[in-house]
Design a protein around this motif. Structure first.
Motif, PDB file in Angstrom:
ATOM      1  N   PHE A  86     -23.463  12.552 -55.010  1.00 53.49           N
ATOM      2  CA  PHE A  86     -24.772  12.623 -55.321  1.00 53.49           C
ATOM      3  C   PHE A  86     -25.704  11.696 -54.077  1.00 53.49           C
ATOM      4  O   PHE A  86     -25.131  10.892 -53.727  1.00 53.49           O
ATOM      5  CB  PHE A  86     -25.085  11.912 -56.642  1.00 53.49           C
ATOM      6  N   ALA A  87     -26.967  12.156 -54.035  1.00 53.75           N
ATOM      7  CA  ALA A  87     -27.829  11.559 -53.180  1.00 53.75           C
ATOM      8  C   ALA A  87     -29.210  11.696 -53.649  1.00 53.75           C
ATOM      9  O   ALA A  87     -29.574  12.711 -54.360  1.00 53.75           O
ATOM     10  CB  ALA A  87     -27.757  12.215 -51.622  1.00 53.75           C
ATOM     11  N   CYS A  88     -30.233  10.860 -53.356  1.00 57.67           N
ATOM     12  CA  CYS A  88     -31.421  10.913 -53.931  1.00 57.67           C
ATOM     13  C   CYS A  88     -32.322  11.791 -52.942  1.00 57.67           C
ATOM     14  O   CYS A  88     -33.308  12.119 -53.105  1.00 57.67           O
ATOM     15  CB  CYS A  88     -32.135   9.747 -53.864  1.00 57.67           C
ATOM     16  N   SER A  89     -31.764  12.088 -51.592  1.00 57.70           N
ATOM     17  CA  SER A  89     -32.404  12.932 -50.779  1.00 57.70           C
ATOM     18  C   SER A  89     -31.439  13.621 -49.842  1.00 57.70           C
ATOM     19  O   SER A  89     -30.265  13.056 -49.733  1.00 57.70           O
ATOM     20  CB  SER A  89     -33.624  12.211 -49.832  1.00 57.70           C
ATOM     21  N   LYS A  90     -31.839  14.561 -48.919  1.00 63.06           N
ATOM     22  CA  LYS A  90     -30.984  15.129 -48.029  1.00 63.06           C
ATOM     23  C   LYS A  90     -30.632  14.326 -46.864  1.00 63.06           C
ATOM     24  O   LYS A  90     -29.605  14.064 -46.447  1.00 63.06           O
ATOM     25  CB  LYS A  90     -31.642  16.391 -47.398  1.00 63.06           C
ATOM     26  N   ALA A  91     -31.659  13.332 -46.617  1.00 56.98           N
ATOM     27  CA  ALA A  91     -31.359  12.544 -45.626  1.00 56.98           C
ATOM     28  C   ALA A  91     -30.515  11.494 -45.836  1.00 56.98           C
ATOM     29  O   ALA A  91     -29.496  11.056 -45.196  1.00 56.98           O
ATOM     30  CB  ALA A  91     -32.650  11.749 -45.145  1.00 56.98           C
ATOM     31  N   ALA A  92     -30.297  11.090 -47.243  1.00 61.88           N
ATOM     32  CA  ALA A  92     -29.620   9.908 -47.656  1.00 61.88           C
ATOM     33  C   ALA A  92     -28.099  10.440 -47.908  1.00 61.88           C
ATOM     34  O   ALA A  92     -27.053   9.818 -47.485  1.00 61.88           O
ATOM     35  CB  ALA A  92     -30.008   9.396 -49.259  1.00 61.88           C
ATOM     36  N   GLY A  93     -27.845  11.925 -48.210  1.00 66.08           N
ATOM     37  CA  GLY A  93     -26.776  12.346 -48.305  1.00 66.08           C
ATOM     38  C   GLY A  93     -26.045  12.545 -47.035  1.00 66.08           C
ATOM     39  O   GLY A  93     -24.874  12.534 -46.651  1.00 66.08           O
ATOM     40  N   HIS A  94     -26.685  13.087 -45.996  1.00 67.20           N
ATOM     41  CA  HIS A  94     -26.346  13.080 -44.561  1.00 67.20           C
ATOM     42  C   HIS A  94     -25.795  11.802 -44.015  1.00 67.20           C
ATOM     43  O   HIS A  94     -24.806  11.703 -43.198  1.00 67.20           O
ATOM     44  CB  HIS A  94     -27.305  13.711 -43.504  1.00 67.20           C
ATOM     45  N   TRP A  95     -26.360  10.743 -44.247  1.00 69.70           N
ATOM     46  CA  TRP A  95     -26.179   9.456 -43.884  1.00 69.70           C
ATOM     47  C   TRP A  95     -25.048   8.819 -44.604  1.00 69.70           C
ATOM     48  O   TRP A  95     -24.130   8.455 -43.766  1.00 69.70           O
ATOM     49  CB  TRP A  95     -27.384   8.518 -44.050  1.00 69.70           C
ATOM     50  N   LEU A  96     -24.790   8.910 -45.891  1.00 72.82           N
ATOM     51  CA  LEU A  96     -23.581   8.163 -46.526  1.00 72.82           C
ATOM     52  C   LEU A  96     -22.566   8.955 -46.526  1.00 72.82           C
ATOM     53  O   LEU A  96     -21.261   8.551 -46.551  1.00 72.82           O
ATOM     54  CB  LEU A  96     -24.104   7.763 -47.961  1.00 72.82           C
ATOM     55  N   PHE A  97     -22.669  10.432 -46.340  1.00 74.66           N
ATOM     56  CA  PHE A  97     -21.459  11.385 -46.602  1.00 74.66           C
ATOM     57  C   PHE A  97     -21.427  12.214 -45.204  1.00 74.66           C
ATOM     58  O   PHE A  97     -21.463  13.492 -45.555  1.00 74.66           O
ATOM     59  CB  PHE A  97     -21.643  12.370 -47.919  1.00 74.66           C
ATOM     60  N   PRO A  98     -21.370  11.722 -44.097  1.00 74.94           N
ATOM     61  CA  PRO A  98     -21.369  12.399 -42.767  1.00 74.94           C
ATOM     62  C   PRO A  98     -20.196  13.569 -42.633  1.00 74.94           C
ATOM     63  O   PRO A  98     -20.489  14.278 -41.968  1.00 74.94           O
ATOM     64  CB  PRO A  98     -21.346  11.291 -41.634  1.00 74.94           C
ATOM     65  N   ASN A  99     -19.125  13.086 -43.432  1.00 69.19           N
ATOM     66  CA  ASN A  99     -17.947  13.958 -43.322  1.00 69.19           C
ATOM     67  C   ASN A  99     -17.720  14.812 -44.391  1.00 69.19           C
ATOM     68  O   ASN A  99     -16.741  15.702 -44.466  1.00 69.19           O
ATOM     69  CB  ASN A  99     -16.656  13.250 -42.851  1.00 69.19           C
ATOM     70  N   ILE A 100     -18.734  15.008 -45.266  1.00 64.08           N
ATOM     71  CA  ILE A 100     -18.752  15.965 -46.384  1.00 64.08           C
ATOM     72  C   ILE A 100     -19.600  17.068 -46.002  1.00 64.08           C
ATOM     73  O   ILE A 100     -20.671  17.027 -45.453  1.00 64.08           O
ATOM     74  CB  ILE A 100     -18.977  15.313 -47.690  1.00 64.08           C
ATOM     75  N   ASP A 101     -19.096  18.316 -46.507  1.00 61.30           N
ATOM     76  CA  ASP A 101     -19.858  19.582 -46.371  1.00 61.30           C
ATOM     77  C   ASP A 101     -20.984  19.245 -47.239  1.00 61.30           C
ATOM     78  O   ASP A 101     -20.987  19.006 -48.479  1.00 61.30           O
ATOM     79  CB  ASP A 101     -18.880  20.786 -47.004  1.00 61.30           C
TER      80      ASP A 101
END
Length: 365
Positions: free
Chosen positions: A128-143
């Motif tokens: 889960f992520a609160c924003s797209k930017a947060a998702g890219h940052w914490l899960f860089p190797n996840i689709d």
């Protein structure tokens, strides 16, 4: 983050999703409310001071609890111990939730984040992520198609601008109708950049003496900021307010919201300000996803003069009270129709968790 989960809690509970809590702090926000509603709040040791005991206590909680899922709020990947332990104990659903798009201050935290961030997918099976930017940052190797964006959401109706509350709240603090009130809500820590707010207010107050600053929050840097403002002779023009359960009244009292954070995920305070109909002056380091009403103006922290000019312009717009009221009400109604309104977000969160449960053979949800 506690406020965000509190906003979701009762919808989850009423949907049959029971939640217990684990915290390393002596007191957790809304602790009594959670316990009164049937949830358990477990206190564990500080990871940095007693790492072995911290891990042992979480293992014990997992062994006794028989949980179907573990949900870990993450400001960084510095601490992935709960994810590891949940995986080891065979918990079916292990959710990592990104709430930042930048590592908080601290060299050790930065080192641990760099070492751990690529390991998150070994232990978590939902992201889960609160924003797209947060998702890219914490899960860089996840689709990124696998990352569920769960917007920080608020009860928009509670923040709908009320001119009577605006007036009464200001009167309580001796703020006259013609005073331009800058406001900020946030914990006094490096990330929130209160030092910039203090310097900005000094510059602006030199231009407009009929202005005041209200800072709502607590934290380790509060007294340092108070001393800085007093040294500038502004002690009579700055109001410090402790955290409150009626925060909407303070947003309604403000004339603008000053938000120069060094980084954020997707700020609840920034959303609350917009729901209350406020114009927001924000650091250009923050995600553009925050601007859900068109009321956020992004400014560079490198040029304080631009901030002063922006404040002066907003002050000019505040002189027609009838138009201000109309604009703030319309902005609040606009916000209520977005996915950041709690009524919309809660339904989405319940559906997402129920889908994860069904996928893992858990039928009670």
């Amino acid at each position: 983050m506690e406020k965000q989960f509190y906003n979701n809690y009762y919808t989850l509970k009423n949907s049959g999703i029971k939640c217990d809590f684990v915290t390393p702090y002596n007191h957790m926000a809304y602790e009594k409310e959670f316990e009164d509603s049937g949830s358990k709040v477990y206190k564990v040791s500080n990871l940095k001071r007693r790492p072995a005991r911290y891990a042992h206590e979480i293992r014990t909680i997992l062994q006794k609890g028989g949980y179907d899922g573990v949900y870990v709020n993450m400001l960084s990947a510095a601490n992935i111990v709960p994810l590891k332990l949940a995986k080891q104990h065979g918990v079916p659903i292990v959710i990592a939730h990104a709430h930042n798009d930048h590592v908080p201050a601290g060299l050790l935290r930065k080192v641990l984040h760099s070492r751990n961030v690529d390991s998150i997918p070994r232990y978590a099976n939902a992201y889960f992520a609160c924003s797209k930017a947060a998702g890219h940052w914490l899960f860089p190797n996840i689709d990124q198609e696998e990352v569920v964006i769960v917007p920080n959401a608020i009860p928009a109706d509670a923040f709908m601008y009320d001119e009577d509350i605006h007036r009464k709240t200001r009167e309580r603090y001796g703020i006259t109708p013609d005073t331009f009130l800058l406001g900020h809500v946030g914990r006094f820590q490096e990330q929130k950049n209160h030092e910039f707010i203090a310097r900005l207010f000094k510059r602006y107050h030199d231009v407009n003496a009929q202005s005041k600053l209200m800072l709502v929050g607590e934290g380790e840097l509060r007294e340092k900021i108070r001393a800085q403002l007093c040294a500038d002779g502004l002690q009579d023009d700055v109001i410090f307010v402790d955290p409150t359960n009626v925060i909407e009244q303070y947003y309604m009292a403000f004339d603008c919201f000053v938000f120069p954070s060094l980084f954020e995920g997707l700020s609840v305070a920034g959303l609350e300000a917009q729901a209350a109909g406020l114009p927001v002056l924000a650091s250009d380091a923050l995600t553009k996803e925050l601007n859900v009403t068109g009321a956020v103006e992004y400014l560079p922290l490198s040029d304080m003069g631009i901030w002063v000019d922006a404040l002066d312009k907003l002050h000019g717009h505040c002189k027609d009270s009838e138009r201000v009221t109309e604009r703030r009400v319309l902005q609040g109604r606009s916000f209520d129709k977005t996915k950041y309104s709690l009524s919309q977000s809660n339904l989405y969160l319940v559906d997402t968790i129920s889908e994860l449960a069904a996928r893992n053979g858990i039928r009670e949800c």
